[in-house]
Scaffold this motif. Structure first.
Motif, mmCIF file in Angstrom:
data_model
loop_
_atom_site.group_PDB
_atom_site.id
_atom_site.type_symbol
_atom_site.label_atom_id
_atom_site.label_comp_id
_atom_site.label_asym_id
_atom_site.label_seq_id
_atom_site.Cartn_x
_atom_site.Cartn_y
_atom_site.Cartn_z
ATOM 1 N N UNK A 64 0.794 -1.221 0.000
ATOM 2 C CA UNK A 64 0.000 0.000 0.000
ATOM 3 C C UNK A 64 0.825 1.269 0.000
ATOM 4 N N UNK A 65 2.141 1.151 0.105
ATOM 5 C CA UNK A 65 2.997 2.341 0.111
ATOM 6 C C UNK A 65 3.126 2.889 -1.307
ATOM 7 N N UNK A 66 2.791 4.145 -1.486
ATOM 8 C CA UNK A 66 2.869 4.759 -2.807
ATOM 9 C C UNK A 66 3.546 6.120 -2.717
ATOM 10 N N UNK A 67 4.732 6.208 -3.274
ATOM 11 C CA UNK A 67 5.485 7.456 -3.345
ATOM 12 C C UNK A 67 6.388 7.358 -4.559
ATOM 13 N N UNK A 68 6.660 8.465 -5.202
ATOM 14 C CA UNK A 68 7.423 8.436 -6.452
ATOM 15 C C UNK A 68 8.837 7.906 -6.261
ATOM 16 N N UNK A 69 9.333 7.892 -5.027
ATOM 17 C CA UNK A 69 10.687 7.405 -4.778
ATOM 18 C C UNK A 69 10.722 6.064 -4.050
ATOM 19 N N UNK A 70 9.610 5.335 -4.103
ATOM 20 C CA UNK A 70 9.556 3.963 -3.600
ATOM 21 C C UNK A 70 9.222 3.036 -4.759
ATOM 22 N N UNK A 71 9.850 1.868 -4.789
ATOM 23 C CA UNK A 71 9.560 0.896 -5.838
ATOM 24 C C UNK A 71 8.175 0.305 -5.597
ATOM 25 N N UNK A 72 7.241 0.475 -6.537
ATOM 26 C CA UNK A 72 5.877 -0.011 -6.300
ATOM 27 C C UNK A 72 5.746 -1.519 -6.482
ATOM 28 N N UNK A 73 5.048 -2.147 -5.534
ATOM 29 C CA UNK A 73 4.682 -3.556 -5.668
ATOM 30 C C UNK A 73 3.411 -3.623 -6.503
ATOM 31 N N UNK A 74 3.469 -4.343 -7.617
ATOM 32 C CA UNK A 74 2.338 -4.401 -8.539
ATOM 33 C C UNK A 74 1.459 -5.620 -8.289
ATOM 34 N N UNK A 75 2.079 -6.743 -7.944
ATOM 35 C CA UNK A 75 1.297 -7.958 -7.754
ATOM 36 C C UNK A 75 2.091 -9.034 -7.040
ATOM 37 N N UNK A 76 1.465 -10.197 -6.897
ATOM 38 C CA UNK A 76 2.116 -11.314 -6.212
ATOM 39 C C UNK A 76 1.524 -12.625 -6.708
ATOM 40 N N UNK A 77 2.209 -13.701 -6.386
ATOM 41 C CA UNK A 77 1.724 -15.036 -6.708
ATOM 42 C C UNK A 77 2.010 -15.949 -5.527
ATOM 43 N N UNK A 78 0.989 -16.680 -5.082
ATOM 44 C CA UNK A 78 1.140 -17.656 -4.002
ATOM 45 C C UNK A 78 0.395 -18.914 -4.417
ATOM 46 N N UNK A 79 1.105 -19.805 -5.082
ATOM 47 C CA UNK A 79 0.511 -21.049 -5.559
ATOM 48 C C UNK A 79 1.405 -22.222 -5.195
ATOM 49 N N UNK A 80 0.816 -23.231 -4.554
ATOM 50 C CA UNK A 80 1.530 -24.456 -4.192
ATOM 51 C C UNK A 80 2.822 -24.118 -3.453
ATOM 52 N N UNK A 81 3.956 -24.477 -4.027
ATOM 53 C CA UNK A 81 5.239 -24.251 -3.368
ATOM 54 C C UNK A 81 5.959 -23.018 -3.902
ATOM 55 N N UNK A 82 5.233 -22.099 -4.508
ATOM 56 C CA UNK A 82 5.853 -20.927 -5.118
ATOM 57 C C UNK A 82 5.358 -19.639 -4.466
ATOM 58 N N UNK A 83 6.294 -18.712 -4.227
ATOM 59 C CA UNK A 83 5.972 -17.379 -3.732
ATOM 60 C C UNK A 83 6.754 -16.378 -4.573
ATOM 61 N N UNK A 84 6.026 -15.493 -5.242
ATOM 62 C CA UNK A 84 6.659 -14.519 -6.124
ATOM 63 C C UNK A 84 6.085 -13.133 -5.872
ATOM 64 N N UNK A 85 6.939 -12.125 -5.997
ATOM 65 C CA UNK A 85 6.534 -10.733 -5.874
ATOM 66 C C UNK A 85 6.814 -10.030 -7.198
ATOM 67 N N UNK A 86 5.891 -9.174 -7.605
ATOM 68 C CA UNK A 86 5.978 -8.543 -8.921
ATOM 69 C C UNK A 86 6.074 -7.025 -8.757
ATOM 70 N N UNK A 87 7.109 -6.449 -9.338
ATOM 71 C CA UNK A 87 7.366 -5.014 -9.226
ATOM 72 C C UNK A 87 7.469 -4.382 -10.613
ATOM 73 N N UNK A 88 7.395 -3.072 -10.637
ATOM 74 C CA UNK A 88 7.686 -2.353 -11.867
ATOM 75 C C UNK A 88 9.170 -2.517 -12.179
ATOM 76 N N UNK A 89 9.494 -2.748 -13.427
ATOM 77 C CA UNK A 89 10.884 -2.979 -13.823
ATOM 78 C C UNK A 89 11.624 -1.649 -13.939
ATOM 79 N N UNK A 90 12.796 -1.587 -13.314
ATOM 80 C CA UNK A 90 13.626 -0.384 -13.363
ATOM 81 C C UNK A 90 14.747 -0.596 -14.386
ATOM 82 N N UNK A 91 14.681 0.145 -15.472
ATOM 83 C CA UNK A 91 15.557 -0.111 -16.615
ATOM 84 C C UNK A 91 17.031 0.152 -16.332
ATOM 85 N N UNK A 92 17.339 0.998 -15.355
ATOM 86 C CA UNK A 92 18.738 1.364 -15.121
ATOM 87 C C UNK A 92 19.380 0.640 -13.939
ATOM 88 N N UNK A 93 18.713 -0.385 -13.424
ATOM 89 C CA UNK A 93 19.338 -1.204 -12.391
ATOM 90 C C UNK A 93 19.565 -0.459 -11.087
#
Length: 238
Positions: A64-93
């Motif tokens: 729920x944290x939203x600020x222009x200088x924080x990396x936004x969490x876009x989504x997630x996946x929790x299925x069986x034995x997998x846990x994944x977090x999905x973020x906006x991709x930062x092109x410059x590393x």
């Protein structure tokens, strides 16, 4: 937003090494391209059974944290034995890569760009500490967790050690005495200390272990001055 494992698997060609962009203690990070053209970063957690609490915290609170200088969490996946977090991709590393891994990139970061990056990090931290409905401390600020977008705008990431505090919690009160050493700092002051280290890396181009005793002392003075400004009500505009 909940996303399916199949969707994320397809977006990374079965989590192919060709899509791998990072590998840390918590898991691997992949660049993902969705059918609609979105480019995302997917963190696939290792040993997720021992990180279940952190995973839940990330998606329920930090999501729920939203600020222009924080990396936004876009989504997630929790299925069986997998846990994944999905973020906006930062092109410059990461900022660490720009400062310490590539001389060409380091030369591109002239003083105005470095000052802009420092200001962005400061604004993000100020919002976490004072602008949200709870006080949030990051706990592990470093150049490795500062990501840069296409405009070199910094985004604070990696909130696994974050803590939340009530605005009435006395633990957040500031001491007006300069901090002499890193050990024993509260989470709130630790963020500022670590931000001071990042500032020195930006100014000197050195890695933390290369900093001199005099430069380390400069950090303690910086912490002291920032504490006074905050106590006098001269907080950063966010």
């Amino acid at each position: 937003m909940r996303m399916s494992f199949t969707e994320l698997e397809n977006a990374t060609s079965g989590f192919s090494e060709d899509y791998l962009v990072g590998n840390g203690m918590l898991g691997k990070v992949y660049k993902a391209i969705l059918p609609n053209g979105w480019i995302l970063a997917i963190k696939k957690l290792n040993d997720w059974e021992n990180l279940e609490d952190e995973f839940v915290l990330e998606i329920t609170t930090l999501g729920g944290l939203r600020h222009r200088n924080l990396l936004p969490l876009i989504g997630f996946c929790a299925e069986k034995q997998e846990r994944l977090l999905v973020y906006k991709y930062m092109t410059n590393g990461s900022l660490d890569e720009w400062l310490h891994s590539n001389e060409v990139k380091a030369n591109i970061l002239d003083f105005p760009r470095r000052a802009k990056i420092a200001l962005g990090i400061a604004k993000g931290l100020a919002w976490l500490h004072h602008g949200y409905e709870l006080h949030v401390t990051h706990g592990s600020i470093s150049t490795r967790c500062i990501l840069l977008d296409q405009n070199l705008e910094p985004k604070i990431s990696n909130f696994w050690e974050a803590k939340f505090w009530s605005k009435n919690d006395s633990a957040l009160s500031w001491s007006l005495f300069p901090v002499a050493e890193y050990s024993g700092l509260g989470s709130y002051k630790q963020d500022i200390y670590c931000f001071g280290v990042v500032l020195l890396e930006l100014v000197t181009g050195k890695e933390p272990h290369e900093l001199t005793a005099q430069e380390i002392y400069l950090i303690t003075r910086l912490v002291y001055l920032m504490q006074i400004k905050i106590c006098l009500g001269k907080e950063l505009m966010i």
